[in-house]
Design an enzyme around this catalytic site. Structure first.
Site, mmCIF file in Angstrom:
data_model
loop_
_atom_site.group_PDB
_atom_site.id
_atom_site.type_symbol
_atom_site.label_atom_id
_atom_site.label_comp_id
_atom_site.label_asym_id
_atom_site.label_seq_id
_atom_site.Cartn_x
_atom_site.Cartn_y
_atom_site.Cartn_z
ATOM 1 N N HIS A 185 -84.227 0.029 50.169
ATOM 2 C CA HIS A 185 -82.586 -0.355 50.313
ATOM 3 C C HIS A 185 -82.622 1.101 51.232
ATOM 4 O O HIS A 185 -81.978 1.206 52.434
ATOM 5 C CB HIS A 185 -81.784 -0.594 49.261
ATOM 6 C CG HIS A 185 -80.651 -0.287 49.967
ATOM 7 N ND1 HIS A 185 -79.648 -1.994 49.761
ATOM 8 C CD2 HIS A 185 -79.409 0.006 50.370
ATOM 9 C CE1 HIS A 185 -78.102 -1.707 50.714
ATOM 10 N NE2 HIS A 185 -78.920 -0.431 50.458
ATOM 11 N N GLU A 186 -82.387 1.672 50.384
ATOM 12 C CA GLU A 186 -82.203 3.173 51.278
ATOM 13 C C GLU A 186 -83.164 3.565 52.008
ATOM 14 O O GLU A 186 -82.909 4.480 53.301
ATOM 15 C CB GLU A 186 -81.796 4.506 49.477
ATOM 16 C CG GLU A 186 -81.119 4.549 48.695
ATOM 17 C CD GLU A 186 -79.878 3.662 48.634
ATOM 18 O OE1 GLU A 186 -79.302 4.120 50.331
ATOM 19 O OE2 GLU A 186 -79.400 2.645 48.583
ATOM 20 N N HIS A 220 -82.222 2.200 55.011
ATOM 21 C CA HIS A 220 -81.167 3.041 55.816
ATOM 22 C C HIS A 220 -81.659 4.644 56.246
ATOM 23 O O HIS A 220 -80.924 4.447 57.330
ATOM 24 C CB HIS A 220 -79.972 3.540 54.971
ATOM 25 C CG HIS A 220 -79.307 2.917 54.466
ATOM 26 N ND1 HIS A 220 -78.298 1.530 54.979
ATOM 27 C CD2 HIS A 220 -78.858 2.210 53.470
ATOM 28 C CE1 HIS A 220 -77.613 0.996 54.168
ATOM 29 N NE2 HIS A 220 -78.062 1.029 53.001
#
Length: 166
Positions: free
Chosen positions: A78-79, A82
């Protein structure tokens, strides 16, 4: 609260996840994105944050210890997504179509915006306040603003001013 130490085996599993997902992205996107730095200093109820300009992922050590596999499978990609979206597309909506595409089509991970971890161990203390219809729990920050005379809060139901319980 003191930051807990993350056992080396967990750190290695997190790093392995990061490297595997980064390799997958580099292959699919035909790029060579640099490996982000991992920092275990995220606090509060956030599982992790991506620091775009620093190419850094910060992970919450308390939540990591309590949810190891979910961090490896979901939070790390998820990170990373980004960071990859920012490097690939520039400034776009944090959980917009580009991020969703990066998660699902490139990294092969379901695109979920928020975690569902139990938060009791990281939740801040609260202070009881009362209006005429119910009791409320104010965070430490809001309570301190009331004590210093910087803020007042009202009940959203009855409109009464909230007063600290004795």
């Amino acid at each position: 609260m003191k930051t807990p130490r993350i056992p080396i085996a967990i750190q290695q599993a997190v790093m392995r996840s990061l490297r595997e997902h980064l390799a997958k992205a580099n292959l699919k996107l035909e790029r060579r994105y640099a490996e982000p730095t991992l920092v275990y200093q995220q606090r509060g109820t956030s599982a992790g944050t991506a620091w775009l300009e620093k190419n850094e992922i910060r992970l919450n050590p308390v939540l990591l210890l309590e949810n190891q596999q979910e961090f490896i499978d979901e939070v790390v990609p998820h990170e990373l997504a980004h960071l990859l979206v920012w490097q690939h597309f520039g400034r776009v909506a944090p959980h917009g179509k580009e991020w969703k595409w990066m998660m699902e089509n490139v990294l092969g991970v379901p695109a979920r915006r928020t975690h569902r971890f139990e938060l009791d161990s990281v939740r801040q203390n609260t202070f009881p306040y009362r209006c005429r219809c119910q009791q409320h729990q104010l965070t430490v920050r809001r309570h301190n603003r009331v004590v210093r005379g910087e803020a007042t809060y009202r009940c959203v139901h009855c409109g009464d001013l909230l007063v600290a319980e004795k």
